[in-house]
Design a protein around this motif. Structure first.
Motif, PDB file in Angstrom:
ATOM      1  N   ASP A 181       0.763  -1.281  -0.199  1.00  0.00           N
ATOM      2  CA  ASP A 181       0.166   0.187   0.173  1.00  0.00           C
ATOM      3  C   ASP A 181       0.263   0.967  -0.056  1.00  0.00           C
ATOM      4  N   PRO A 182       1.662   1.835   0.473  1.00  0.00           N
ATOM      5  CA  PRO A 182       2.703   2.538   1.060  1.00  0.00           C
ATOM      6  C   PRO A 182       3.309   2.365  -0.262  1.00  0.00           C
ATOM      7  N   LEU A 183       3.617   1.709  -1.082  1.00  0.00           N
ATOM      8  CA  LEU A 183       4.609   1.836  -2.411  1.00  0.00           C
ATOM      9  C   LEU A 183       3.561   2.325  -3.213  1.00  0.00           C
ATOM     10  N   ALA A 184       2.109   1.902  -3.657  1.00  0.00           N
ATOM     11  CA  ALA A 184       1.737   1.899  -4.783  1.00  0.00           C
ATOM     12  C   ALA A 184       1.209   2.992  -5.570  1.00  0.00           C
ATOM     13  N   ARG A 185       1.370   4.274  -4.493  1.00  0.00           N
ATOM     14  CA  ARG A 185       1.957   5.975  -5.112  1.00  0.00           C
ATOM     15  C   ARG A 185       2.814   6.638  -4.967  1.00  0.00           C
ATOM     16  N   PRO A 186       3.429   7.190  -5.099  1.00  0.00           N
ATOM     17  CA  PRO A 186       4.496   8.087  -4.753  1.00  0.00           C
ATOM     18  C   PRO A 186       4.488   8.848  -3.366  1.00  0.00           C
ATOM     19  N   GLY A 187       5.378   8.725  -2.633  1.00  0.00           N
ATOM     20  CA  GLY A 187       5.395   9.414  -1.264  1.00  0.00           C
ATOM     21  C   GLY A 187       4.589  10.562  -1.385  1.00  0.00           C
ATOM     22  N   ALA A 188       4.544  11.836  -0.370  1.00  0.00           N
ATOM     23  CA  ALA A 188       4.688  13.043  -0.099  1.00  0.00           C
ATOM     24  C   ALA A 188       5.548  13.882  -0.778  1.00  0.00           C
ATOM     25  N   ALA A 189       6.772  13.414  -1.064  1.00  0.00           N
ATOM     26  CA  ALA A 189       7.997  14.324  -2.280  1.00  0.00           C
ATOM     27  C   ALA A 189       7.868  13.743  -3.230  1.00  0.00           C
TER      28      ALA A 189
ATOM     29  N   VAL B 218       8.886  10.773  -3.875  1.00  0.00           N
ATOM     30  CA  VAL B 218       9.372   9.063  -4.089  1.00  0.00           C
ATOM     31  C   VAL B 218       9.411   8.947  -2.478  1.00  0.00           C
ATOM     32  N   ASN B 219       9.413   7.436  -3.137  1.00  0.00           N
ATOM     33  CA  ASN B 219       9.304   6.754  -1.750  1.00  0.00           C
ATOM     34  C   ASN B 219      10.780   5.850  -1.774  1.00  0.00           C
ATOM     35  N   ILE B 220      11.036   5.315  -0.554  1.00  0.00           N
ATOM     36  CA  ILE B 220      12.772   5.075   0.281  1.00  0.00           C
ATOM     37  C   ILE B 220      12.548   3.599   0.793  1.00  0.00           C
ATOM     38  N   ILE B 221      12.556   2.173   0.314  1.00  0.00           N
ATOM     39  CA  ILE B 221      12.943   1.033   1.311  1.00  0.00           C
ATOM     40  C   ILE B 221      13.910   1.675   1.639  1.00  0.00           C
ATOM     41  N   ALA B 222      13.958   1.298   2.591  1.00  0.00           N
ATOM     42  CA  ALA B 222      15.853   1.598   2.908  1.00  0.00           C
ATOM     43  C   ALA B 222      16.375   0.225   3.922  1.00  0.00           C
ATOM     44  N   GLU B 223      17.163  -0.576   2.867  1.00  0.00           N
ATOM     45  CA  GLU B 223      18.090  -1.500   3.481  1.00  0.00           C
ATOM     46  C   GLU B 223      19.091  -2.234   5.005  1.00  0.00           C
ATOM     47  N   VAL B 224      18.605  -2.247   5.632  1.00  0.00           N
ATOM     48  CA  VAL B 224      20.083  -3.005   7.059  1.00  0.00           C
ATOM     49  C   VAL B 224      20.523  -3.908   6.267  1.00  0.00           C
TER      50      VAL B 224
ATOM     51  N   GLY C 123      12.595   9.506   6.756  1.00  0.00           N
ATOM     52  CA  GLY C 123      11.053   9.473   6.359  1.00  0.00           C
ATOM     53  C   GLY C 123      11.076   7.940   4.966  1.00  0.00           C
ATOM     54  N   ALA C 124      11.641   6.893   5.025  1.00  0.00           N
ATOM     55  CA  ALA C 124      12.042   5.539   4.619  1.00  0.00           C
ATOM     56  C   ALA C 124      10.379   5.088   4.727  1.00  0.00           C
ATOM     57  N   ALA C 125      10.076   4.450   3.355  1.00  0.00           N
ATOM     58  CA  ALA C 125       8.569   3.910   3.111  1.00  0.00           C
ATOM     59  C   ALA C 125       8.614   2.877   4.130  1.00  0.00           C
ATOM     60  N   ALA C 126       9.192   1.987   3.702  1.00  0.00           N
ATOM     61  CA  ALA C 126       9.544   0.350   4.458  1.00  0.00           C
ATOM     62  C   ALA C 126      11.156   0.020   4.762  1.00  0.00           C
ATOM     63  N   VAL C 127      11.101  -0.811   5.620  1.00  0.00           N
ATOM     64  CA  VAL C 127      12.395  -0.865   5.541  1.00  0.00           C
ATOM     65  C   VAL C 127      12.920  -2.592   5.318  1.00  0.00           C
ATOM     66  N   SER C 128      14.371  -2.795   4.367  1.00  0.00           N
ATOM     67  CA  SER C 128      14.937  -4.209   4.152  1.00  0.00           C
ATOM     68  C   SER C 128      15.911  -4.834   4.935  1.00  0.00           C
TER      69      SER C 128
ATOM     70  N   ARG D 163       7.595   1.732  13.320  1.00  0.00           N
ATOM     71  CA  ARG D 163       6.572   1.310  12.546  1.00  0.00           C
ATOM     72  C   ARG D 163       6.438   0.858  11.624  1.00  0.00           C
ATOM     73  N   LEU D 164       7.496   1.077  10.435  1.00  0.00           N
ATOM     74  CA  LEU D 164       7.215   0.646   8.980  1.00  0.00           C
ATOM     75  C   LEU D 164       7.497  -0.560   9.262  1.00  0.00           C
ATOM     76  N   PRO D 165       6.741  -1.004   7.846  1.00  0.00           N
ATOM     77  CA  PRO D 165       6.752  -2.596   6.925  1.00  0.00           C
ATOM     78  C   PRO D 165       8.449  -3.288   7.204  1.00  0.00           C
ATOM     79  N   VAL D 166       8.483  -4.304   7.366  1.00  0.00           N
ATOM     80  CA  VAL D 166       9.683  -5.090   7.125  1.00  0.00           C
ATOM     81  C   VAL D 166       9.838  -6.259   6.245  1.00  0.00           C
ATOM     82  N   LEU D 167      10.409  -5.965   5.519  1.00  0.00           N
ATOM     83  CA  LEU D 167      10.546  -6.818   4.422  1.00  0.00           C
ATOM     84  C   LEU D 167      11.805  -7.839   4.760  1.00  0.00           C
ATOM     85  N   ARG D 168      11.881  -9.434   4.203  1.00  0.00           N
ATOM     86  CA  ARG D 168      12.587  -9.815   4.343  1.00  0.00           C
ATOM     87  C   ARG D 168      13.827 -10.127   2.960  1.00  0.00           C
ATOM     88  N   LYS D 169      14.396  -9.733   3.445  1.00  0.00           N
ATOM     89  CA  LYS D 169      15.388  -9.929   1.639  1.00  0.00           C
ATOM     90  C   LYS D 169      16.303 -11.679   1.967  1.00  0.00           C
TER      91      LYS D 169
END
Length: 268
Positions: free
Chosen positions: A44-52, A54-60, A87-92, A115-121
């Motif tokens: 859902d948070p990636l389905a459309r552009p964020g406020a700026a 751009v959406n960033i999924i930032a990776e650990v 302001g990341a949209a999600a975490v990987s 509180r962000l959604p987290v992806l298992r990479k």
């Protein structure tokens, strides 16, 4: 890293799964996965552009096969909190231990700290890993088309969605794109890096985005080093970016994420 990287890592994953089954059975993991009800929406948070825009999924990410150690002392929880502030949209979170020095505990720590959604990479090849991801708290998983047959990709994708998780399905070639269209994936990661040679070309995502079908949302991954790379992809209609190394190497991850998104207010 030689060109047989993918075959070697898939073999390694097979061994890890066999070892894991001796510790906890697939049926126990499946039961734990099905009991979860706290999934955070990833698509859902990636389905459309964020406020700026751009959406960033930032990776650990502590290390990689091609670069070696990137930040070996990285703390997953503190890093995820910084990503959220930026302001990341999600975490990987990379959970491969052998090549990336990650662990499932990193995913648990990162999710608890934000509180962000987290992806298992991860290099997922089995239902066991899908159940394992859900039981560990993942909100989404990565599925790499290149290491799966069309039938296996469809099976793992459908299982993931049935459990309540989202999936980022990765492609690198036109053949991958056709395969992913057949499985009905909504979120498609276009990897600019060839996982056999580790050559990276950010034009790959811009070339392949036209191969996606209606309703498929692209995510450009690998080789995104700064705002100029973001702007080039935006011109091709891509507004989601999975970024690891450049954020991890930065002195101030929150500030760097804001730089990538073009956000006007910049935190220290």
């Amino acid at each position: 890293m030689s060109t047989d990287f993918l075959s070697r890592i898939v073999q390694q994953k097979g061994r890890e799964i066999s070892k894991g089954r001796k510790v906890i059975s697939e049926s126990r993991l499946a039961e734990a996965a099905r009991q979860r009800s706290d999934f955070r929406p990833f698509f859902d948070p990636l389905a459309r552009p964020g406020a700026a825009g751009v959406n960033i999924i930032a990776e650990v990410k502590r290390a990689s096969p091609s670069k070696g150690d990137i930040r070996a002392d990285l703390d997953a929880a503190k890093t995820a909190a910084q990503y959220e502030r930026g302001g990341a949209a999600a975490v990987s979170v990379l959970t491969d231990a052998t090549y990336f020095k990650g662990h499932l505990d990193d995913l648990k720590a990162a999710r608890s700290a934000c509180r962000l959604p987290v992806l298992r990479k991860e290099f997922i090849i089995s239902r066991y890993q899908v159940y394992e991801a859900a039981a560990a708290g993942a909100d989404a998983i990565l599925l790499i088309a290149r290491i799966l047959s069309p039938e296996k990709l469809a099976q793992l994708y459908n299982l993931c969605r049935t459990l309540g998780m989202d999936a980022l399905v990765e492609i690198h070639t036109p053949e991958d794109a056709r395969m992913v269209a057949a499985c009905g994936a909504r979120l498609v990661g276009i990897n600019n890096r060839n996982l056999s040679t580790f050559e990276t070309d950010i034009a790959v995502a811009m070339d392949l985005v036209s191969r996606l079908g209606p309703g498929q949302v692209p995510v450009a991954a690998s080789g995104i080093a700064g705002p100029e790379d973001i702007r080039r992809n935006l011109s091709a209609g891509i507004f989601n970016f999975l970024v690891g190394e450049s954020i991890v190497r930065s002195d101030a991850p929150s500030r760097f994420i804001r730089l990538l998104t073009g956000a006007s207010s910049v935190d220290p």
